[in-house]
Structure formats: C-alpha cells, structure tokens
Scaffold this motif. Structure first.
Motif, mmCIF file in Angstrom:
data_model
loop_
_atom_site.group_PDB
_atom_site.id
_atom_site.type_symbol
_atom_site.label_atom_id
_atom_site.label_comp_id
_atom_site.label_asym_id
_atom_site.label_seq_id
_atom_site.Cartn_x
_atom_site.Cartn_y
_atom_site.Cartn_z
ATOM 1 N N ILE A 1 0.790 -1.224 0.000
ATOM 2 C CA ILE A 1 0.000 0.000 0.000
ATOM 3 C C ILE A 1 0.826 1.278 0.000
ATOM 4 N N SER A 2 1.952 1.295 0.719
ATOM 5 C CA SER A 2 2.680 2.551 0.859
ATOM 6 C C SER A 2 4.174 2.303 0.964
ATOM 7 N N GLY A 3 4.933 3.366 0.835
ATOM 8 C CA GLY A 3 6.372 3.293 1.015
ATOM 9 C C GLY A 3 7.123 3.025 -0.268
ATOM 10 N N GLY B 1 -5.737 0.885 7.303
ATOM 11 C CA GLY B 1 -6.169 1.414 8.597
ATOM 12 C C GLY B 1 -5.152 1.145 9.689
ATOM 13 N N LEU B 2 -4.639 -0.070 9.737
ATOM 14 C CA LEU B 2 -3.643 -0.437 10.734
ATOM 15 C C LEU B 2 -2.394 0.434 10.613
ATOM 16 N N PHE B 3 -1.886 0.574 9.396
ATOM 17 C CA PHE B 3 -0.647 1.332 9.229
ATOM 18 C C PHE B 3 -0.843 2.837 9.422
ATOM 19 N N ASN B 4 -2.042 3.336 9.246
ATOM 20 C CA ASN B 4 -2.321 4.736 9.582
ATOM 21 C C ASN B 4 -2.195 4.941 11.090
ATOM 22 N N ILE B 5 -2.657 3.973 11.859
ATOM 23 C CA ILE B 5 -2.539 4.047 13.320
ATOM 24 C C ILE B 5 -1.066 3.978 13.729
ATOM 25 N N LEU B 6 -0.357 2.988 13.187
ATOM 26 C CA LEU B 6 1.039 2.774 13.578
ATOM 27 C C LEU B 6 1.947 3.923 13.164
ATOM 28 N N ARG B 7 1.656 4.522 12.028
ATOM 29 C CA ARG B 7 2.471 5.632 11.509
ATOM 30 C C ARG B 7 2.523 6.789 12.508
ATOM 31 N N ASN B 8 1.446 6.974 13.263
ATOM 32 C CA ASN B 8 1.403 8.062 14.237
ATOM 33 C C ASN B 8 2.124 7.734 15.540
#
Length: 178
Positions: A4-6, A31-38
């Motif tokens: 999805i990203s990176g 959704g999970l990686f949006n949480i972890l990114r913060n």
C-alpha cells in the motif's frame, strides 16, 4: 495483494493458490498502518510477524523502512514464498519455520511490534495464549505493542493487557500493551 505505501507502493504480489492463508485486506492494512504511523518511526523499530502466511504485513513494514523483521510460520511453502519475495525486494526479512507457540516459548529476541494473524477459527483461549506468552516472556521492548488480528465475531476485550481494538470490515485488530 499489493503493498500500500512506502518504497514498494503499488507493487502487486500474487501468492501461490495452494497456500493455507487469508491475507489481511488492503482496507484493513491501510487502517492499521495509519494508526502505527502516528506512533512509530518505522526505520527505528523491530517487528515479529507471527502466522506470517504470505508475508503481507512484513512487506508493508519493509516498504516503510523497517530494517528488522522476523516472519514466523509453520508452513514451509509460506516461508519459501516470503523468502522469494524478500530476495526480489532485497529486503532483510528473517524467516523462521516454527509453531508460533513454541517460538514464543523459546525466543529471546524482543520487538517493538509483534503482529499475529492466526486463523480466524481459533478459540478465545488460543488467541489469549499468544498474548500470555508474549507478556510472560517479556518479548516487547518498552513502549511495544502486540497486535492480534481476528474476526469481528471474536472478542478479546476481557483479555489481560488488552488496550483497545479497531474494526475494518470483518477484521478486527486488538492491541495489547504492558
């Protein structure tokens, strides 16, 4: 399945059909990686991916700069696939063939994030055993979290060290902290 990203954003991966897996959906992963990114600087953390399956979650961490990832699965073909993709991506993913419970009882390595995606038909006791072993054996670094993916039909809210959960479609991520 896609990253999805990176660094490898948009890369499509096609796992062999014979693998006994249910990859995390793109919506849930995002959704999970949006949480972890913060919460985390991905380049400074270590990750253990339990019940790694296709390596879907491991590739997402690698793509975002994580340099220390261990993928654990008991199925040889799953680990072979992860090794193949890791070579293609030139990614430092360590693979370990082991029953997850045995691995958690013996491993001495700590991680900042331990992610577990066991079969959705596990009993609550089987899910809770993962958390019990992680916390009894002190496998998380200070500030680390355990994330268990499970079906929306399973509740882990009464489990020891449960912090909170997030639902994405039919999947739920339950977060555990010390």
């Amino acid at each position: 399945m896609r990253i999805i990203s990176g660094k490898y954003k948009g890369k499509r991966l096609t796992a062999p059909k014979k693998l006994p897996v249910r990859p995390t959906t793109d919506m849930a992963k995002e959704g999970l990686f949006n949480i972890l990114r913060n919460q985390y600087n991905f380049s400074n953390i270590s990750v253990i991916d339990l019940f790694a399956g296709t390596g879907n979650i491991s590739y997402e961490f690698i793509s975002r700069g994580t340099k220390s990832i261990t993928s654990v699965d008991s199925h040889y073909a799953c680990l072979s696939y992860i090794k193949t993709i890791a070579r293609e991506l030139e990614a430092p993913i360590e693979t370990i063939k082991s029953d997850v419970y045995s691995y958690l009882e013996k491993v001495k390595r700590k991680a900042d994030i331990i992610f577990a995606d066991p079969p959705y038909d596990f009993t609550v006791d089987q899910f809770e055993k993962i958390a019990t072993l992680v916390f009894e054996n002190e496998l998380l670094n200070p500030g680390g979290i355990l994330i268990i993916e499970h079906s929306k039909h399973t509740s882990l809210e009464n489990s020891v060290h449960f912090s909170h959960s997030r639902k994405y479609g039919g999947s739920v991520f339950s977060f555990f902290e010390k």
